[in-house]
Structure formats: C-alpha cells, structure tokens
Design a protein around this motif. Structure first.
Motif, PDB file in Angstrom:
ATOM      1  N   ARG A  11      15.187-119.310 113.231  1.00  0.00           N
ATOM      2  CA  ARG A  11      15.548-119.519 114.972  1.00  0.00           C
ATOM      3  C   ARG A  11      14.373-120.253 115.568  1.00  0.00           C
ATOM      4  O   ARG A  11      13.158-120.119 115.117  1.00  0.00           O
ATOM      5  N   HIS A  12      14.791-121.340 116.331  1.00  0.00           N
ATOM      6  CA  HIS A  12      13.673-122.077 117.035  1.00  0.00           C
ATOM      7  C   HIS A  12      13.984-121.722 118.495  1.00  0.00           C
ATOM      8  O   HIS A  12      14.833-121.596 119.060  1.00  0.00           O
ATOM      9  N   TRP A  13      12.682-121.543 118.940  1.00  0.00           N
ATOM     10  CA  TRP A  13      12.551-120.954 120.273  1.00  0.00           C
ATOM     11  C   TRP A  13      11.974-122.213 121.168  1.00  0.00           C
ATOM     12  O   TRP A  13      10.846-122.836 120.514  1.00  0.00           O
ATOM     13  N   SER A  14      12.584-122.487 122.358  1.00  0.00           N
ATOM     14  CA  SER A  14      12.075-123.375 123.256  1.00  0.00           C
ATOM     15  C   SER A  14      10.711-122.881 123.880  1.00  0.00           C
ATOM     16  O   SER A  14      10.457-121.766 123.848  1.00  0.00           O
ATOM     17  N   ASP A  17      11.395-120.501 126.566  1.00  0.00           N
ATOM     18  CA  ASP A  17      11.874-119.147 125.950  1.00  0.00           C
ATOM     19  C   ASP A  17      10.484-118.292 125.601  1.00  0.00           C
ATOM     20  O   ASP A  17      10.367-117.375 125.802  1.00  0.00           O
ATOM     21  N   LYS A  18       9.507-118.887 124.642  1.00  0.00           N
ATOM     22  CA  LYS A  18       8.453-118.495 124.558  1.00  0.00           C
ATOM     23  C   LYS A  18       7.605-117.728 125.618  1.00  0.00           C
ATOM     24  O   LYS A  18       7.073-116.878 125.597  1.00  0.00           O
ATOM     25  N   PHE A  39      14.059-108.861 122.824  1.00  0.00           N
ATOM     26  CA  PHE A  39      14.339-110.234 122.785  1.00  0.00           C
ATOM     27  C   PHE A  39      14.694-110.555 121.116  1.00  0.00           C
ATOM     28  O   PHE A  39      15.056-111.674 120.820  1.00  0.00           O
ATOM     29  N   VAL A  41      12.732-110.365 118.338  1.00  0.00           N
ATOM     30  CA  VAL A  41      11.936-111.073 117.678  1.00  0.00           C
ATOM     31  C   VAL A  41      10.915-110.034 116.997  1.00  0.00           C
ATOM     32  O   VAL A  41      10.804-108.960 117.684  1.00  0.00           O
ATOM     33  N   GLN A  45       5.087-112.039 116.001  1.00  0.00           N
ATOM     34  CA  GLN A  45       5.544-113.594 116.745  1.00  0.00           C
ATOM     35  C   GLN A  45       5.284-113.668 118.101  1.00  0.00           C
ATOM     36  O   GLN A  45       4.680-114.471 118.748  1.00  0.00           O
ATOM     37  N   TRP A  49       2.538-116.181 119.654  1.00  0.00           N
ATOM     38  CA  TRP A  49       3.072-117.027 120.787  1.00  0.00           C
ATOM     39  C   TRP A  49       1.949-116.977 122.060  1.00  0.00           C
ATOM     40  O   TRP A  49       1.802-117.610 122.655  1.00  0.00           O
TER      41      TRP A  49
END
Length: 114
Positions: A11-14, A17-18, A39, A41, A45, A49
């Motif tokens: 998954r790629h988080w913007s 979102d982070k 969330f 995750v 992670q 972040w």
C-alpha cells in the motif's frame, strides 16, 4: 487451506494520510498500537512515519531560559537557592548551601525525568 487469487501489493500512503495517522497517535491518551490497528497499519510503520515527519525540528536542544528578578534575591544570595520551573506544573526549589553534590543531584533528577 487458503487460496490466494490475486497478488498482494504494497500500500502507498500519501503524505496527508501519514500526517493524519501520526497526528492521531500524538493525541493525549492515544497509543501507537490502537491507532495503527484503527488505520490498518503496523505499529512500526507509525513509528517510522512519526520519525520521518518530525525531521530535524525535534532534535534535542536547549530550552529557552528566562532570568527574572526575585524580590527575595538578597536573602537568596546569602542562603543559597536553586529553583527550577518546568512548564506551569513542575517546580523544584532547594534552599540552603548549594554544594556540588546538591547541584549534581538536582541535574541528575531532572535529566532522569525528561
């Protein structure tokens, strides 16, 4: 037996979102684990972040110090006084002779509490 029909992708988080997830983890009473579960995750992670978003701004440094005039300064000079205020709720005051052992003990206690 489990049948996997599709390829699982990362998954790629913007960044937004982070930031939202990290902000939720920084709320009073929130835990990294509960926020990560909410969330979907992994908690490591969220830690990563938080470290990435913090950048160099959160590196330890010196705190601002204000030297204020004390109306009892004349008496304090003859007796000795160590007074440390942290925020609005923490105050440490030691009156009497300020020998090396006392100053070292105060500094160690403050360092252990931070």
């Amino acid at each position: 037996m489990e049948v996997i029909t599709s390829e699982r992708r990362r998954r790629h988080w913007s960044r937004a979102d982070k930031e939202r997830i990290v902000a939720a983890a920084l709320q009073p009473g929130a835990t990294i684990l509960s926020v990560a579960r909410a969330f979907g995750v992994h908690s490591s992670q969220v830690f990563r972040w938080r470290q990435q978003l913090r950048g160099k701004e959160a590196l330890p440094g010196f705190a601002a110090v204000t030297i204020a005039a004390d109306p009892h300064a004349a008496a304090a000079r003859t007796q000795g006084l160590i007074e440390v205020e942290i925020g609005t709720e923490t105050r440490t005051r030691i009156s009497g002779p300020a020998d090396v052992a006392t100053v070292t003990a105060v500094a160690s206690a403050l360092r252990a509490g931070s």
